[in-house]
Design a protein around this motif. Structure first.
Motif, PDB file in Angstrom:
ATOM      1  N   SER A 192       4.714  32.154  -9.383  1.00 24.28           N
ATOM      2  CA  SER A 192       3.694  33.188  -9.275  1.00 24.28           C
ATOM      3  C   SER A 192       4.115  34.267  -8.290  1.00 24.28           C
ATOM      4  CB  SER A 192       2.374  32.552  -8.817  1.00 24.28           C
ATOM      5  OG  SER A 192       1.370  33.525  -8.628  1.00 24.28           O
ATOM      6  N   ASP A 193       3.665  35.494  -8.562  1.00 25.67           N
ATOM      7  CA  ASP A 193       3.901  36.599  -7.644  1.00 25.67           C
ATOM      8  C   ASP A 193       2.854  36.642  -6.538  1.00 25.67           C
ATOM      9  OD1 ASP A 193       6.139  37.487  -9.018  1.00 25.67           O
ATOM     10  OD2 ASP A 193       4.955  38.743 -10.369  1.00 25.67           O
ATOM     11  N   THR A 194       1.856  35.781  -6.622  1.00 21.01           N
ATOM     12  CA  THR A 194       0.796  35.702  -5.619  1.00 21.01           C
ATOM     13  C   THR A 194       0.791  34.301  -5.010  1.00 21.01           C
ATOM     14  OG1 THR A 194      -0.805  35.080  -7.315  1.00 21.01           O
ATOM     15  CG2 THR A 194      -0.613  37.419  -6.802  1.00 21.01           C
ATOM     16  N   PRO A 195       0.178  34.125  -3.847  1.00 21.33           N
ATOM     17  CA  PRO A 195       0.196  32.802  -3.201  1.00 21.33           C
ATOM     18  C   PRO A 195      -0.430  31.714  -4.059  1.00 21.33           C
ATOM     19  CG  PRO A 195      -0.566  34.490  -1.669  1.00 21.33           C
ATOM     20  CD  PRO A 195      -0.497  35.141  -3.024  1.00 21.33           C
ATOM     21  N   ILE A 196       0.151  30.523  -4.001  1.00 28.92           N
ATOM     22  CA  ILE A 196      -0.437  29.357  -4.654  1.00 28.92           C
ATOM     23  C   ILE A 196      -1.777  29.047  -3.986  1.00 28.92           C
ATOM     24  CG2 ILE A 196      -0.141  26.874  -5.079  1.00 28.92           C
ATOM     25  CD1 ILE A 196       1.649  28.648  -6.802  1.00 28.92           C
ATOM     26  N   GLU A 197      -2.732  28.611  -4.775  1.00 30.79           N
ATOM     27  CA  GLU A 197      -4.079  28.305  -4.280  1.00 30.79           C
ATOM     28  C   GLU A 197      -3.990  27.485  -2.997  1.00 30.79           C
ATOM     29  OE1 GLU A 197      -7.773  26.381  -3.592  1.00 30.79           O
ATOM     30  OE2 GLU A 197      -5.932  25.309  -4.157  1.00 30.79           O
ATOM     31  N   ALA A 198      -4.818  27.829  -2.019  1.00 30.92           N
ATOM     32  CA  ALA A 198      -4.631  27.372  -0.647  1.00 30.92           C
ATOM     33  C   ALA A 198      -4.673  25.856  -0.480  1.00 30.92           C
ATOM     34  CB  ALA A 198      -5.677  28.030   0.260  1.00 30.92           C
ATOM     35  N   VAL A 199      -5.648  25.196  -1.089  1.00 33.09           N
ATOM     36  CA  VAL A 199      -5.781  23.746  -0.919  1.00 33.09           C
ATOM     37  C   VAL A 199      -4.591  23.017  -1.541  1.00 33.09           C
ATOM     38  CG1 VAL A 199      -7.197  21.726  -1.452  1.00 33.09           C
ATOM     39  CG2 VAL A 199      -8.297  23.893  -0.817  1.00 33.09           C
ATOM     40  N   LEU A 200      -4.202  23.458  -2.733  1.00 29.25           N
ATOM     41  CA  LEU A 200      -3.041  22.880  -3.409  1.00 29.25           C
ATOM     42  C   LEU A 200      -1.773  23.129  -2.601  1.00 29.25           C
ATOM     43  CD1 LEU A 200      -1.948  21.547  -6.047  1.00 29.25           C
ATOM     44  CD2 LEU A 200      -1.747  23.854  -6.979  1.00 29.25           C
ATOM     45  N   SER A 201      -1.633  24.344  -2.084  1.00 26.84           N
ATOM     46  CA  SER A 201      -0.452  24.703  -1.302  1.00 26.84           C
ATOM     47  C   SER A 201      -0.343  23.871  -0.031  1.00 26.84           C
ATOM     48  CB  SER A 201      -0.516  26.189  -0.940  1.00 26.84           C
ATOM     49  OG  SER A 201       0.548  26.548  -0.093  1.00 26.84           O
ATOM     50  N   GLU A 202      -1.473  23.646   0.626  1.00 26.78           N
ATOM     51  CA  GLU A 202      -1.447  22.876   1.873  1.00 26.78           C
ATOM     52  C   GLU A 202      -0.983  21.443   1.631  1.00 26.78           C
ATOM     53  OE1 GLU A 202      -4.427  21.630   5.569  1.00 26.78           O
ATOM     54  OE2 GLU A 202      -5.235  22.625   3.787  1.00 26.78           O
ATOM     55  N   ARG A 203      -1.446  20.837   0.537  1.00 24.62           N
ATOM     56  CA  ARG A 203      -1.097  19.438   0.272  1.00 24.62           C
ATOM     57  C   ARG A 203       0.337  19.292  -0.235  1.00 24.62           C
ATOM     58  NH1 ARG A 203      -3.746  14.852  -2.048  1.00 24.62           N
ATOM     59  NH2 ARG A 203      -5.735  15.715  -1.338  1.00 24.62           N
ATOM     60  N   ILE A 204       0.685  20.026  -1.268  1.00 27.00           N
ATOM     61  CA  ILE A 204       1.996  19.848  -1.903  1.00 27.00           C
ATOM     62  C   ILE A 204       3.085  20.590  -1.141  1.00 27.00           C
ATOM     63  CG2 ILE A 204       3.283  19.998  -4.075  1.00 27.00           C
ATOM     64  CD1 ILE A 204       0.902  18.118  -4.199  1.00 27.00           C
TER      65      ILE A 204
END
Length: 342
Positions: free
Chosen positions: A227-239
């Motif tokens: 993605s050209d935009t940040p990965i969804e915050a909760v998903l990004s924090e975990r993975i």
């Protein structure tokens, strides 16, 4: 030095891997980890009174998506996808038993909403069909974008997006659009995009080490291959905390949750895959986590089957699996489709 795994074996391995692990995990679905005897073979599914080897909604919906993408020439048609899901739900299309015996709460609710809207449209609304369908999707997006609808129902079926797509960017687009009809929350959409991208890389021969690094880059670097935009915050924090394969290997099972929440499911499936050296090890690690064991198993089985190939799947598991003709048909049509790509 091992021989390269042919693309056809990876595709068959993906489809069969998902179905096998779905059927392995289904009998212990809903059961807490450690409360059941370790699963090593196909067992009867006492939750629904079914014989051993019956796959559940995970595989049935995967087959629905595969046939929709194939019927539409490798392109996404959300209305066609929805109609196939409704046919499964109401008439048992692509089921291992001839009927829908297992469906997630969010998926059922979304499909009921779609069925009601499509029925009204068929009665002759004046608005153009495309406008009507856009309005339907807008309604679904509005109603099902709350955090409470972040289940794994779209992640469990997204595999065909990776197998059928014509390019890496096409994989991401097909995966994104495949989530929207029932799970439009950005967390679910991004989980589908991440998983499908990983499978696509394995189809092209990526190693586990390369895959773990690519996953980290997809989440922690902008722009990424996802993605050209940040990965969804909760998903990004975990993975995103997994920066290498060593991070996966150093994580213990006690810290892995195997619920139906999309982030838990993705993490658990990838953990089982990265912490194994064979398809059998990956499958058994995934399904013995308990709770949403069929879906964690299916998602792990899809990626492990892609990596190890069809021949790595245990013969007794294949023997006991029901409705293999549905899997054979889908796999062969995907292979034929891939052979026609430029």
């Amino acid at each position: 030095m091992p021989q390269p795994i042919p693309l056809s074996s990876r595709i068959r391995g993906a489809i069969y891997g998902l179905a096998v692990c779905d059927a392995l995990g289904a009998p212990v679905e809903f059961k807490p980890r450690g409360s059941f005897e370790r699963v090593t073979s196909m067992l009867p599914n006492d939750n629904f009174g079914l014989p051993a080897g019956c796959f559940t909604d995970d595989t049935a919906m995967t087959l629905c998506l595969a046939h929709s993408l194939l019927d539409c020439g490798g392109h996404s048609n959300m209305i066609d996808q929805v109609k196939k899901y409704i046919s499964w739900w109401q008439n048992g299309y692509m089921s291992s038993t001839g009927s829908c015996f297992d469906i997630g709460v969010s998926t059922r609710s979304a499909l009921q909403t779609w069925a009601d809207m499509l029925h009204l449209q068929s009665r002759g609304e004046d608005s153009p069909v495309q406008d009507a369908h856009s309005a339907m999707l807008a309604k679904i997006t509005h109603e099902f974008s709350k955090d409470e609808y972040c289940g794994n129902g779209s992640l469990m079926r997204v595999l065909p997006a990776a197998l059928i797509a014509s390019s890496a960017s096409n994989v991401v687009e097909l995966a994104k659009e495949s989530s929207l009809p029932t799970h439009p929350h950005l967390r679910c959409v991004h989980a589908c995009m991440i998983y499908a991208s990983l499978v696509q890389q394995l189809l092209n021969g990526a190693s586990k080490t390369e895959l773990a690094v690519s996953l980290s880059e997809s989440i922690n670097e902008i722009p990424s291959n996802i993605s050209d935009t940040p990965i969804e915050a909760v998903l990004s924090e975990r993975i995103g905390r997994y920066r290498s394969i060593q991070d996966w290997e150093q994580t213990t099972a006690d810290s892995i949750r195997s619920t139906g929440y999309v982030v838990d499911t993705l993490e658990a499936a990838l953990w089982a895959f990265f912490n194994s050296d064979t398809f059998e090890q990956a499958a058994l690690q995934a399904v013995n986590l308990g709770y949403d064991s069929d879906t964690v198993g299916a998602i792990c089985g899809g990626i492990a089957g892609t990596y190890y190939g069809f021949d790595a799947i245990r013969q007794d598991w294949l023997r006991d699996l029901k409705k293999k003709e549905l899997l054979d048909e889908a796999a062969q049509e995907i292979i034929d489709h891939r052979n026609k790509l430029p």
